[in-house]
Enzyme design. Structure first.
Site, PDB file in Angstrom:
ATOM      1  N   ASP A   1      31.372  69.600  34.832  1.00 30.65           N
ATOM      2  CA  ASP A   1      31.238  70.202  36.150  1.00 30.65           C
ATOM      3  C   ASP A   1      30.383  69.294  37.024  1.00 30.65           C
ATOM      4  O   ASP A   1      29.882  68.267  36.572  1.00 30.65           O
ATOM      5  CB  ASP A   1      30.636  71.604  36.044  1.00 30.65           C
TER       6      ASP A   1
ATOM      7  N   ASP B   1      28.118  75.191  31.992  1.00 35.87           N
ATOM      8  CA  ASP B   1      27.043  76.145  31.710  1.00 35.87           C
ATOM      9  C   ASP B   1      27.279  77.522  32.306  1.00 35.87           C
ATOM     10  O   ASP B   1      26.435  78.411  32.173  1.00 35.87           O
ATOM     11  CB  ASP B   1      25.701  75.611  32.224  1.00 35.87           C
TER      12      ASP B   1
ATOM     13  N   ASP C   1      33.055  78.473  32.762  1.00 34.32           N
ATOM     14  CA  ASP C   1      33.289  77.334  31.874  1.00 34.32           C
ATOM     15  C   ASP C   1      33.603  77.748  30.439  1.00 34.32           C
ATOM     16  O   ASP C   1      34.034  76.920  29.639  1.00 34.32           O
ATOM     17  CB  ASP C   1      32.058  76.407  31.857  1.00 34.32           C
TER      18      ASP C   1
ATOM     19  N   ASN D   1      29.664  51.862 -12.538  1.00 34.23           N
ATOM     20  CA  ASN D   1      29.958  52.789 -11.455  1.00 34.23           C
ATOM     21  C   ASN D   1      28.728  53.624 -11.097  1.00 34.23           C
ATOM     22  O   ASN D   1      28.452  53.894  -9.917  1.00 34.23           O
ATOM     23  CB  ASN D   1      31.115  53.692 -11.859  1.00 34.23           C
TER      24      ASN D   1
ATOM     25  N   ASP E   1      26.894  53.617  -7.504  1.00 34.52           N
ATOM     26  CA  ASP E   1      26.699  54.858  -6.737  1.00 34.52           C
ATOM     27  C   ASP E   1      25.254  55.000  -6.278  1.00 34.52           C
ATOM     28  O   ASP E   1      24.984  55.415  -5.149  1.00 34.52           O
ATOM     29  CB  ASP E   1      27.084  56.074  -7.587  1.00 34.52           C
TER      30      ASP E   1
END
Length: 935
Positions: free
Chosen positions: A407, A678, A682, A771, A775
């Protein structure tokens, strides 16, 4: 293989556009979730229905006596005592989970479930082996450790995130206007004394009270934009229309009255009751609170709400699509690895264990934790920039936003409206017009408006007007967005006169449609076409000066009439205008430039006239391409509107429906649309947008509809929020890229080694340990820095692009894995089963270091360490993993993990391989960027 993968990811990407943004469904139309409601919930619903019916039929005197209240409301001491008895006015329709349920939810994701299945298979395989292998038990422990680390980290992060989110949401409070019989009249900081003036000659005064502090017996004042704060009995109403879609699914608002006109057994059809969870669309009134919190109709239905399942948001859908791509890839590749190893080695049980380890390696088990931690970190960072995130998933939408609809008032301008002029119809200053405007603003109780504040403040300062004491309010015709005007009717009590005067003010065109005459001095003339043209010329000059013009009209009414409606707004006499100035913000120009540089197109959607809007746009250096008016939008079909929203960037004289339609049209064209507003006008557009943005000073319904709340109504603050959203998204995408490309490279290397080596290139325990360590190195990704160039354009989910990235970069590591095979086979003579431990140790170290190195290579398109450095937490974590990987073969744990010390001559080769890997990856990054871009 590449043809298969290309078709695989293409089919997976076909899901990409499924699902968009979560929207609330009517509570009573929740499909299977509502159908599964328990008998207890149904009984509670019936009891609530009966209680509301009884309350609606009770006499007002009896109702006031029940709560010790009256039309003037409760005293402060009565309210506090009632709050002690009834508790806070809150409905925990989504109660926090108990810690054990939260822990279960943290565990219950596809990756953890998959790892649990793989650990179980490994354990069952070990149980049925003729000679149980300690390695299998170690595999179970390592897989279990991955699950525990992922679950606990996610649990802790979500716990911290939830607490932080609640603290942030507490910063944004919705309030209700209540009457207190013993409250002192407050003086607003802006000088307005409307809040605080006595109402209904009761001696009571208005106070703004947080919704949670309302109690049964409170008298609340309702106007357009307010949420109904509790279950209420209507005391008086003036054109009071309430939207009940949240409860009933009705698309049209229903009118409320002080008297029930029709008999009904359905509480939601009661005309003299209003329910928590609904909102006022237009009109005004007052109501008595009869139930709060869990005792409201909404609260009684809470069990049914929690049993229904929410539709996934766009963000969740994107995460799920990516997750299933990786899972499907694992489900295809793990059996291929097992088949090749079984056929070439002849040991199918060992091949199965190895395939299970490969499957674990392909599972991005840290993804849920990374997502949660990244979003939580992003929300906290945004809060430091005065942006409150109501829904964490909205951060991704904010980062993906490429069109912002906003707006004008308060966003481009200072939201500090000043009454500049009060003139007659030909532009001559007129004190009479100011007096009429003052009476209208003083006595209106409908939609709260900054224009009224400006009128009251200006009149009191300029002339110390005390007109209110000379008049008595008779009635009011509240503002709505279709008429775009409002009226009050007053009765002059001085000088023995007894006549009613209707005073109406509103937008120029809407006022002209209701006027048939005009007043100049003491003369009244017919409103001819020529005079209409003169009026438009005068007001256009005011508009060109950046002034917003409100017309004022009057009408003499018979003193016997006590009730007035919209039909009485006819045959008015136009007396003049009040013109307001809302100067542009100094920060608007730089903010618009920053948004444009960030790849966000701004479109201004306003209900104001086009001349004022264009004037403001020029002053903030906003390049107006084309302007469309609400009337033109109304006449367009969807195809024409789609063209209009692309070519224009200013839309003026819009209704709420026009704003919503424009937002939906933009979204239908593939844009990620943010809407910033606001006001009650709206709210529909806020709900229609991908990400609704409001401010803490907005009307209640706008704050409720928004996903993100700005603590400062500024485009600059919003631009900073967008950047934080993109940082959050980029860090999540880093993990996905790193994991996908690294995992694919490992599998490709395993396939090559399995086909040609007489032994496994790595034991299952090695793959699992590698792995796990990898990680751990990635747990600091949420805290990483993001390159500036990645923040210059919106970010979007692209599962197809992720698959393409994986296939492109994954094999790079395989080149150097194969080089390591050759090194260990030919240089260090690890070319027989009895030397396989040396071979496996060499590839374990190289594989771990290359995987950790890829974290720094893939996190940026620039040269890592030189042009772009990771944040210190990520640097520390990856360095720790590298050191652990280098030390492990030389440590006492080496024998337990079937590793052995590597010759020192291995390490110069290792440095050469890793440097070559970095150089080739950097060169190919350049090719990738030129063809596809980085994100």
């Amino acid at each position: 293989m590449f043809t298969f993968l290309k078709s695989f990811f293409s089919s997976a990407a076909g899901l990409r556009r499924s699902g968009r943004h979560f929207r609330r469904s009517p509570i009573l139309e929740q499909g299977d979730g509502a159908a599964a409601s328990s008998a207890a919930a149904t009984d509670a619903s019936r009891r609530a229905n009966r209680r509301m019916l009884d309350t609606s039929r009770m006499g007002l005197d009896a109702l006031f006596a029940r709560f010790g209240s009256g039309r003037g409301g409760l005293s402060q001491s009565q309210a506090e005592a009632s709050r002690e008895r009834h508790g806070a006015n809150e409905v925990d329709h989504e109660k926090p989970l108990s810690w054990y349920l939260h822990l279960w939810m943290s565990y219950r994701n596809p990756f953890n479930l998959l790892l649990t299945v793989l650990a179980s298979l490994s354990w069952l395989t070990d149980v049925h082996m003729a000679e149980p292998d300690e390695q299998s038990w170690t595999a179970v422990v390592i897989i279990g450790s991955m699950v525990v680390i992922s679950t606990v980290l996610r649990f802790v992060q979500e716990l911290r995130s939830n607490r932080a989110a609640e603290a942030l949401k507490a910063m944004v409070q919705n309030t209700a206007t209540v009457l207190r019989s013993d409250a002192q009249a407050p003086v607003a900081g802006d000088g307005r004394r409307v809040l605080g003036k006595p109402l209904h000659d009761s001696g009571s005064h208005q106070l703004e009270v947080p919704l949670a502090k309302l109690v049964p017996g409170d008298v609340v004042l309702l106007s357009a934009g307010d949420m109904i704060p509790a279950d209420c009995r209507i005391l008086n109403a003036k054109d009071l229309f309430v939207a009940q879609a949240a409860l009933t699914g009705e698309s049209l608002p229903v009118e409320k009255f002080a008297i029930q006109h029709v008999e009904t057994e359905n509480a939601l059809e009661l005309e003299n009751m209003a329910f928590m969870g609904t909102n006022v669309v237009s009109g005004s009134g007052s109501a008595l609170v009869v139930a709060t919190g869990a005792n409201t109709y909404f609260g009684q239905l809470a069990g049914r709400v929690t049993q229904s399942t929410r539709a996934p948001t766009q963000f969740q859908t994107g995460i799920n699509r990516v997750s299933w791509i990786l899972i499907r890839f694992m489900l295809v590749m793990a059996p291929v690895v097992m088949l090749i190893n079984g056929l070439t080695k002849g040991d199918w049980l060992e091949a199965l264990l190895f395939a299970l380890a490969v499957a674990v390696g392909l599972t991005p088990e840290m993804l849920p934790m990374i997502v949660t931690a990244t979003l939580a970190k992003g929300a906290l960072r945004m809060s430091q920039r005065k942006v409150v995130v109501k829904r964490l998933d909205a951060i991704q939408n904010l980062g993906a936003m490429n069109v912002l609809c906003t707006d004008k008032t308060g966003t481009l301008t200072q939201d500090r409206i000043v009454l500049e002029r009060h003139t007659d119809v030909y532009g001559t200053s007129s004190d009479d017009v100011l007096a009429y405007a003052y009476l209208n603003s003083y006595y209106q109780t409908g939609l709260k408006n900054l224009l009224d504040v400006a009128v009251l403040q200006h009149a009191e300062i300029e002339r110390s007007l005390d007109l209110a004491s000379k008049y008595r309010k008779v009635d009011e015709i509240p503002f709505d967005f279709s008429r775009r005007r409002m009226s009050v009717v007053v009765n002059e009590t001085e000088n023995g006169r007894d006549h009613h005067e209707l005073i109406c003010k509103g937008a120029l065109e809407e006022m002209l449609s209701a006027c048939t005459r005009l007043r100049v001095g003491s003369e009244v003339h017919l409103l001819t076409d020529a005079r209409r043209a003169d009026i438009r010329r005068v007001t256009a000059e005011l508009n060109r000066d950046g002034l917003r013009v409100i017309a004022v009209g009057v009408k003499e009414m018979p003193p016997t009439q006590e009730t007035y409606g919209v039909a009485d707004e006819s045959d008015l006499v136009l007396v003049g205008y009040i013109a307001f100035l809302d100067p542009p913000k100094e920060s608007t120009g730089p903010a618009l430039a920053a948004l444009k540089a960030s790849g966000i197109e701004v479109k201004v959607l306003t209900g104001d006239v086009e001349l004022v809007t264009q004037k403001v746009c020029r002053e903030v250096d906003f390049d107006v391409r084309k302007v469309y008016l609400g009337a033109e939008i109304e006449a367009m079909d969807d195809a024409q509107l789609a063209i209009a929203v692309r070519e224009a960037n200013v839309f003026a004289r819009l209704t709420p429906a026009h704003k919503e339609r424009i937002v939906r049209s933009l979204r239908a064209q593939g844009n990620t649309v943010g809407f910033m507003g606001d006001g009650i006008n709206d709210a529909p557009a806020l709900r229609a947008a991908d990400v609704g943005i409001s401010v803490d000073s907005a009307v209640d319904i706008s704050k409720e509809a928004a996903d993100i709340i700005l603590l400062e109504k500024s485009l600059m603050v919003l631009e900073e929020g967008v950047i934080e959203g993109r940082k959050t998204f980029c860090n999540m995408l880093k993990y996905l890229k790193m994991t996908a490309s690294s995992n694919f490279g490992n599998v490709f290397s395993v396939l090559v080694a399995s086909a040609f080596l007489p032994f496994l290139p790595m034991l299952p325990i090695h793959l699992l340990l590698q792995n796990l360590m990898y990680d751990i190195s990635q747990t600091a990704i949420p805290f990483d820095n993001v390159d500036e160039d990645l923040l210059k354009k919106p970010q979007q989910w692209d599962p197809e692009g992720l698959g393409r990235f994986m296939v492109f970069f994954g094999p790079i590591s395989s080149i150097f894995d194969i080089a390591t095979y050759a090194l260990m086979w030919y240089v260090f003579q690890a070319n027989a089963p009895e030397h396989q431990t040396l071979f496996q140790s060499g590839w374990f170290v190289e594989g771990l270091l290359s995987q950790t190195l890829i974290v720094h290579m893939i996190r940026t398109r620039r040269i890592p360490f030189l042009q772009s450095r990771a944040a210190w937490p990520l640097m520390v974590m990856t360095l720790m993993v590298v050191v652990a990987g280098l030390v492990l073969p030389f440590s006492p744990l080496a024998e337990y993990f079937h590793l052995q010390a590597l010759p020192w001559s291995y390490f110069p080769w290792l440095v050469g391989i890793l440097l070559s890997y970095c150089v080739l990856t950097q060169l190919l990054k350049g090719i990738w960027v030129r063809r596809y871009g980085w994100q």
